[in-house]
Enzyme design. Structure first.
Site, PDB file in Angstrom:
ATOM      1  N   SER A 182       0.797  -1.221   0.000  1.00 46.42           N
ATOM      2  CA  SER A 182       0.000   0.000   0.000  1.00 46.42           C
ATOM      3  C   SER A 182       0.831   1.274   0.000  1.00 46.42           C
ATOM      4  CB  SER A 182      -0.945   0.006   1.202  1.00 46.42           C
ATOM      5  OG  SER A 182      -0.215  -0.087   2.409  1.00 46.42           O
ATOM      6  N   HIS A 210      -5.134  -3.051  -3.046  1.00 44.37           N
ATOM      7  CA  HIS A 210      -4.739  -2.101  -4.096  1.00 44.37           C
ATOM      8  C   HIS A 210      -4.531  -2.774  -5.455  1.00 44.37           C
ATOM      9  CE1 HIS A 210      -4.297   1.231  -1.272  1.00 44.37           C
ATOM     10  NE2 HIS A 210      -3.896   0.302  -0.425  1.00 44.37           N
ATOM     11  N   LYS A 240     -11.471   0.706  -2.687  1.00 41.58           N
ATOM     12  CA  LYS A 240     -10.466   1.442  -3.467  1.00 41.58           C
ATOM     13  C   LYS A 240     -10.908   1.506  -4.930  1.00 41.58           C
ATOM     14  CE  LYS A 240      -7.362   0.489   0.264  1.00 41.58           C
ATOM     15  NZ  LYS A 240      -7.831   1.533   1.162  1.00 41.58           N
TER      16      LYS A 240
HETATM   17  C1  LIG Z   1      -3.360  -3.078   2.011  1.00 41.64           C
HETATM   18  C2  LIG Z   1      -4.611  -2.659   2.689  1.00 41.64           C
HETATM   19  N1  LIG Z   1      -5.349  -3.579   3.300  1.00 41.64           N
HETATM   20  C3  LIG Z   1      -6.495  -3.270   3.917  1.00 41.64           C
HETATM   21  C4  LIG Z   1      -6.943  -1.979   3.971  1.00 41.64           C
HETATM   22  C5  LIG Z   1      -8.192  -1.670   4.734  1.00 41.64           C
HETATM   23  O1  LIG Z   1      -9.273  -1.643   3.871  1.00 41.64           O
HETATM   24  P1  LIG Z   1     -10.578  -0.813   4.279  1.00 41.64           P
HETATM   25  O2  LIG Z   1     -10.256   0.615   3.992  1.00 41.64           O
HETATM   26  O3  LIG Z   1     -11.633  -1.390   3.399  1.00 41.64           O
HETATM   27  O4  LIG Z   1     -10.813  -1.076   5.719  1.00 41.64           O
HETATM   28  C6  LIG Z   1      -6.219  -0.983   3.329  1.00 41.64           C
HETATM   29  C7  LIG Z   1      -6.731   0.406   3.284  1.00 41.64           C
HETATM   30  O5  LIG Z   1      -6.433   1.296   3.924  1.00 41.64           O
HETATM   31  C8  LIG Z   1      -5.015  -1.319   2.690  1.00 41.64           C
HETATM   32  O6  LIG Z   1      -4.263  -0.383   2.118  1.00 41.64           O
END
Ligand SMILES: Cc1ncc(COP(=O)(O)O)c(C=O)c1O
Length: 392
Positions: A182, A210, A240
């Site tokens: 991320s 992502h 996303k």
């Molecule tokens: C790699 C990753 N996993 C999980 C999440 C969490 O997802 P959500 O925003 O749907 O809680 C994010 C987002 O911030 C992320 O970047």
């Protein structure tokens, strides 16, 4: 209460001293790329809305229609009365896209990881986790109370060594990694990890938050290197590229059934609003119908990186590493003065000494603005960082 407020104030002062104190800033996103902040209209390179579907008319119409008919909230947990039929439709679609037998939707990506890992892994088991994995993979691993051991970022050799050393001591082992990282934008070596996992009877889990919609021909990181990597636990989010909200796991029918029975964040949390699911289904329709559009964020990220003199990205996320938090904040302020929103990312979101600008590219970013941003970053941000390093 006095001791409580003193505790909070001391902690905040500590954060302030190291330029790590955060504040919420009112932000109104007016389109998929433009937003209003502090009375200014800025072009955002910090949203994860890679395909700008948060504002797509078809997505909004689908959500509005579902809202009118089914109401706002789900009313209860999915296992009680909150399981609207739209869930099954979206789960079927996600499973097909990911070449899995089944899928389970959660309230968010964070909740997915908090639910999945403790449902599969017990105290006494082992979780091997990439050192740069997202905070919610770490949180899920810790919540499982398993032995949690990190491996060097994307270092397959290190994973192999840890498996040789430690696998036999634990009944079950999970290998957890982001699919697309991320904060760095690189793609995990999923084929190699899958082969290792197979050899050592370990379970590979990828967090493809992502990846979905923007890499691997829209199907995500397991599909990014031509052939499909055999990842039995493909987790991700609807928040996303799909422009909606919610998390998911794609896996075998047996695993998904177990998750529905054991994942506490499914059992003890209200189901997502039906309108959100309807919007996500409309977003999937668009992605599947328009693969050329879905390829734009990565293409734009590559154009930017070439012009800014940065390494070629593997995803629409491009990091510009600056070192200390203050340098990242100053760079962010400079770009804001030129009409761009590029939020500075600081520890603990990234390791100490690697504060950065994190840019995300989306399908609708105008090419001329990308060029202007690349030139600013090359001539003002990176040039200054080089001068500062030389002076040390
Ligand atoms: C790699 C990753 N996993 C999980 C999440 C969490 O997802 P959500 O925003 O749907 O809680 C994010 C987002 O911030 C992320 O970047």
């Amino acid at each position: 209460m006095r001791s409580l407020d003193e505790f909070a104030s001391a902690k905040l002062a500590e954060l302030e001293r190291s330029s790590l104190r955060r504040a919420l800033v009112d932000t109104t996103r007016v389109t998929g790329i433009w937003l209003l902040r502090d009375g200014r209209r800025l072009l955002s390179f910090s949203c994860n809305d890679y395909l700008n579907l948060t504002h797509h008319p078809a997505v909004k119409d689908a959500a509005i229609e579902a809202l009118r008919v089914y109401g706002l909230g789900a009313g209860a947990s999915r296992l009680v009365t909150g399981n609207h039929p739209l869930f099954a439709e979206l789960e079927g679609r996600l499973a097909r896209l990911k070449n899995a037998q089944a899928a389970c939707i959660f309230g968010s990506g964070y909740l997915a990881n908090l639910g999945i890992i403790p449902a599969l892994v017990d105290p006494g088991d082992l979780v091997l986790i990439d050192e740069l994995a997202h905070a919610c993979l770490w949180a899920g691993a810790r919540l499982a109370r398993a032995a949690v051991v990190s491996f060097r970022h994307a270092d397959v050799g290190h994973v192999g060594e840890l498996l040789m050393e430690q696998r036999r001591r634990h009944p079950r082992t999970l290998i957890a990694t982001d699919g697309v990282f991320s904060m760095d934008g690189d793609i995990a070596p999923l084929h190699e990890l899958a082969a290792l996992a197979q050899r050592h009877d370990a379970w590979l889990m990828s967090d493809d938050a992502h990846g979905l919609g923007v890499v691997g021909g829209t199907r995500g990181s397991s599909f990014a290197h031509g052939t499909r990597a055999d990842v039995p636990l493909q987790m991700g989010t609807l928040s996303k590229a799909l422009g909606a909200y919610g998390g998911y796991l794609c896996a075998s029918a047996a695993v998904v059934d177990l998750i529905r029975n054991r994942a506490r964040t499914v059992i003890y949390s209200t189901g997502l609003p039906p309108a959100v699911i309807a919007g996500a289904i409309a977003a999937l329709d668009l992605i599947e119908r328009e693969p050329d559009y879905a390829a734009l964020p990565l293409a734009k990220a590559k154009t930017f990186a070439r012009r800014a003199g940065l390494p070629e990205p593997e995803s629409p996320i491009v990091p510009v590493l600056l070192g200390e938090a203050e340098a990242a904040l100053a760079a962010s302020r400079l770009l804001e003065d030129h009409g761009f929103l590029v939020v500075a990312i600081r520890p603990p979101t990234v390791p100490a000494g690697t504060a950065r600008l994190r840019l995300t590219f989306t399908a609708q970013h105008p090419d001329a603005e990308i060029e202007r941003l690349a030139d600013l970053i090359r001539t003002r941000v990176l040039a200054q960082a080089t001068t500062a390093r030389a002076a040390q």
